[in-house]
Write an enzyme that holds these catalytic residues in place. Sequence first.
Site, PDB file in Angstrom:
ATOM      1  N   GLU B  50     -19.696  63.682 -40.601  1.00  0.00           N
ATOM      2  CA  GLU B  50     -20.678  64.665 -41.253  1.00  0.00           C
ATOM      3  C   GLU B  50     -21.095  66.003 -40.561  1.00  0.00           C
ATOM      4  O   GLU B  50     -21.760  66.514 -41.019  1.00  0.00           O
ATOM      5  CB  GLU B  50     -21.922  63.454 -41.519  1.00  0.00           C
ATOM      6  CG  GLU B  50     -21.694  62.638 -42.672  1.00  0.00           C
ATOM      7  CD  GLU B  50     -20.812  61.093 -42.499  1.00  0.00           C
ATOM      8  OE1 GLU B  50     -20.770  61.454 -41.458  1.00  0.00           O
ATOM      9  OE2 GLU B  50     -21.034  60.624 -43.942  1.00  0.00           O
ATOM     10  N   PHE B 112     -30.360  48.499 -46.820  1.00  0.00           N
ATOM     11  CA  PHE B 112     -29.274  48.943 -45.906  1.00  0.00           C
ATOM     12  C   PHE B 112     -28.969  50.503 -46.520  1.00  0.00           C
ATOM     13  O   PHE B 112     -29.230  50.750 -46.786  1.00  0.00           O
ATOM     14  CB  PHE B 112     -27.488  48.752 -47.167  1.00  0.00           C
ATOM     15  CG  PHE B 112     -26.934  49.192 -46.290  1.00  0.00           C
ATOM     16  CD1 PHE B 112     -26.064  48.874 -45.101  1.00  0.00           C
ATOM     17  CD2 PHE B 112     -26.188  49.416 -47.205  1.00  0.00           C
ATOM     18  CE1 PHE B 112     -24.946  49.134 -44.676  1.00  0.00           C
ATOM     19  CE2 PHE B 112     -24.330  49.676 -46.791  1.00  0.00           C
ATOM     20  CZ  PHE B 112     -23.678  49.916 -45.372  1.00  0.00           C
ATOM     21  N   GLN B 113     -28.722  51.123 -45.061  1.00  0.00           N
ATOM     22  CA  GLN B 113     -28.647  52.366 -44.552  1.00  0.00           C
ATOM     23  C   GLN B 113     -29.443  53.519 -45.549  1.00  0.00           C
ATOM     24  O   GLN B 113     -29.459  54.628 -45.834  1.00  0.00           O
ATOM     25  CB  GLN B 113     -27.197  53.501 -45.795  1.00  0.00           C
ATOM     26  CG  GLN B 113     -25.255  52.862 -45.383  1.00  0.00           C
ATOM     27  CD  GLN B 113     -24.467  53.518 -45.465  1.00  0.00           C
ATOM     28  OE1 GLN B 113     -24.393  53.949 -46.962  1.00  0.00           O
ATOM     29  NE2 GLN B 113     -23.465  53.416 -44.858  1.00  0.00           N
ATOM     30  N   LYS B 162     -30.797  58.311 -54.815  1.00  0.00           N
ATOM     31  CA  LYS B 162     -29.889  57.648 -55.285  1.00  0.00           C
ATOM     32  C   LYS B 162     -30.462  56.997 -56.681  1.00  0.00           C
ATOM     33  O   LYS B 162     -29.644  57.510 -58.311  1.00  0.00           O
ATOM     34  CB  LYS B 162     -29.409  56.913 -54.916  1.00  0.00           C
ATOM     35  CG  LYS B 162     -27.922  56.193 -55.936  1.00  0.00           C
ATOM     36  CD  LYS B 162     -26.980  54.843 -55.127  1.00  0.00           C
ATOM     37  CE  LYS B 162     -26.465  54.147 -55.948  1.00  0.00           C
ATOM     38  NZ  LYS B 162     -24.893  54.398 -56.213  1.00  0.00           N
ATOM     39  N   MET B 480     -17.943  74.334 -17.017  1.00  0.00           N
ATOM     40  CA  MET B 480     -19.818  75.111 -16.679  1.00  0.00           C
ATOM     41  C   MET B 480     -20.175  73.893 -16.313  1.00  0.00           C
ATOM     42  O   MET B 480     -21.165  74.383 -14.814  1.00  0.00           O
ATOM     43  CB  MET B 480     -20.592  75.306 -18.012  1.00  0.00           C
ATOM     44  CG  MET B 480     -21.204  76.400 -17.870  1.00  0.00           C
ATOM     45  SD  MET B 480     -20.800  77.502 -16.670  1.00  0.00           S
ATOM     46  CE  MET B 480     -20.799  78.910 -18.378  1.00  0.00           C
TER      47      MET B 480
END
Lengths: 162, 566
Positions: B50, B112-113, B162, B480
């Site tokens: 993602e 969940f999630q 959802k 760097m």
Amino acid sequence: MRRVLSILVENEPGVLSRVAGLFSGRGFNIESLNVAPTLEEGVSLMTVTTYGDEQIVEQIVKQLRKVVSVIKVVDFKDHSHVDREMMLMKVNAEETKREEILRIVDIFRCKVVDVSVNEFTIEATGTHDKLQAIVSLLMRFGIKEIARTGTVAMKRAMQFEQ
Amino acid sequence: MEMTGAAILMECLKREGVDVLFGYPGGAVLDLYHEMPNHPEIHHVLVRHEQGAAHAADGYARASGKVGVCIATSGPGATNTVTGLATAYADSIPMVLVTGQVHTHLIGNDAFQEVDIVGITRPCTKHNYLVKDLALLPRIVREAFHLARSGRPGPVLVDFPKDLMTQKIEFVWPQEIRMRNYNPTYRPNLNQLRRAADCILQAKRPIILAGGGVISANCSDILRAFINTYQIPVTSTLMGMGAISTKDELFLGMLGMHGTYAANKAISDTDLIVAIGARFDDRVTGRLDTFAKNAKIVHIDVDPTSIRKNVHVDVPVVGNCLPALQELNEVLTARLEANPMDIPSERKEWLDKLMLWKKTHPLCYNAKKEDLRPQQVLEAVAKIIPNDYIITTEVGQHQMWAAQFLEYKEPRTLITSGGLGTMGYGLPAAIGAQFAYPNKKVICVAGDGSIQMNSQELMTAVANKLPIKILILNNGYLGMVRQWQEFFYEKNYSHTDMLAQPDFVKLAEAYGAQGYRIKTEEDLATILPEALLSPHTAVIDVAVEREENVYPMVPAGAALGDMLLV
């Protein structure tokens, strides 16, 4: 320097965290915060007291104006205004001290709103400084509990050149 | 007509002009993905992480100037995008992210999630929404796009539970959006412009500092005409590279920590800085109390909070850079008509001095026989592909070299994470840029460290047949950081050695991309052209001198004039 800001916000979930998070995330100081709905549905008024130098307060005001949920920000430094806090405190008040406490209550135009054998509960309103004075005067009797609101403020109807 | 929430969202995206979105499916967005095949006009690009989706949308936005859009599922899908949002927020990039959220009745139950992504992303988005009532969705989407692209652009998140995706409701598209609490200033204040014009006409040694705001306001052409008319030299921030062609005579090069000698010296010498869409980041100003000590500052910016945040400003001009420059030009034209002035002769002394600095202290490096210099590799790239390329970068030494040694003749040709400095940005951003311009050559200049942060997106590039080139300047170090350790930490190279690395050629091949390896000058002449001109996704692993440093360098907290030179 202590500064009072009033912030008109959309009354939606999370708006408090947007404003409070702005202060914490950018390292600005917040001394007190007061929130309540206004007469307009869906709009709340926050009053924040903060402190910082001119440049910091300018940033605070600009950053607040940038928050999408914020409708309007007023910096009371620019206006003649009244500001008040309210305080409730439970003070030890045994027989021999009652007279003196009541005198102080009278002088500061406070109210005794609850009384028991050994205690007074006192309601006080006034400026931040006035409440500080009351607290320091009653300290020696023993303050058992204290609850204070943040500052609320309002522009005076008549504004004169400052 | 009654439609499901998922169908309404897709319809809203279509009406906002979205033609490509980057995303990754998951439990909470299954209904959106179920709906997607019904909307072939919106091309969904399946990424491999993602974070890649967020950076790809960001790269698409930077290249095209349109709003980049991405989708992620709830919980870990959403948290994976946070770096992408923060990257876009720091650089003011217009982006809309739609995240799935658990069922409305489960929110707050540690389902969940489930994460509070609105809470998490509050400080790294311009604004965010949790959709609580499906009837509000069209308005929210319209507001999200409006917020993302107007004012100072930025990312906006829409969190979409959802259960609302399957709920059905009458679709009503709001014809206009009115937000009483959001009215960014577009046109500048005329009084301030008059004061700015006075400053410009009085200045003996003026300089323009162009920032990312010039690019996001699409006013490079106006700026170019402006500097030619008034003969004002220009320096730019990293985000402003390309605003003025790096080939332009009046362009002094980048300013700041790794800016050019001419630009950094000019800032110490100037009596007027006209900053346009730049925010005086600490990497640009160096030590603040010595920054432009002798100069007045005119600051044009769409965001009032940028003004007087870091430096004292004499003339603040709040507004979009495009109308601000146009109207400033009108004011100046009127002034000059009333009181003609021979601008070229006024400026001659100042410009001569700057041109001399440019000539005596160009960007340079020590070429040696045994190892390839990273700068030399980039110069070779510029020779092979002289025009019409888009460069994306990761973050580190290679990023600075890419800014210094490649040419940027047009805006939106250098796509780089400036404010946040996000390693792992360049490859997914290149994917986004290639979708914005399928026919342009897109090259991701990378280091061996940062390419490993999102190398999984090679699969996305190959799967979509994108001819992106990933040029790894491989020094086997986090270069760097190593450079800082060399200069400021007694050469204690603690955990910056990256020689434990994959075989990048084999890695490319494992993903189905081409892999090329370059070690010598001869390889540079023979292999590099073939690799760059290949029609396939290709990784070009170039072994370069391990301890090359980026110069000039202004140590953090030092004055701009105190540069370390080659």
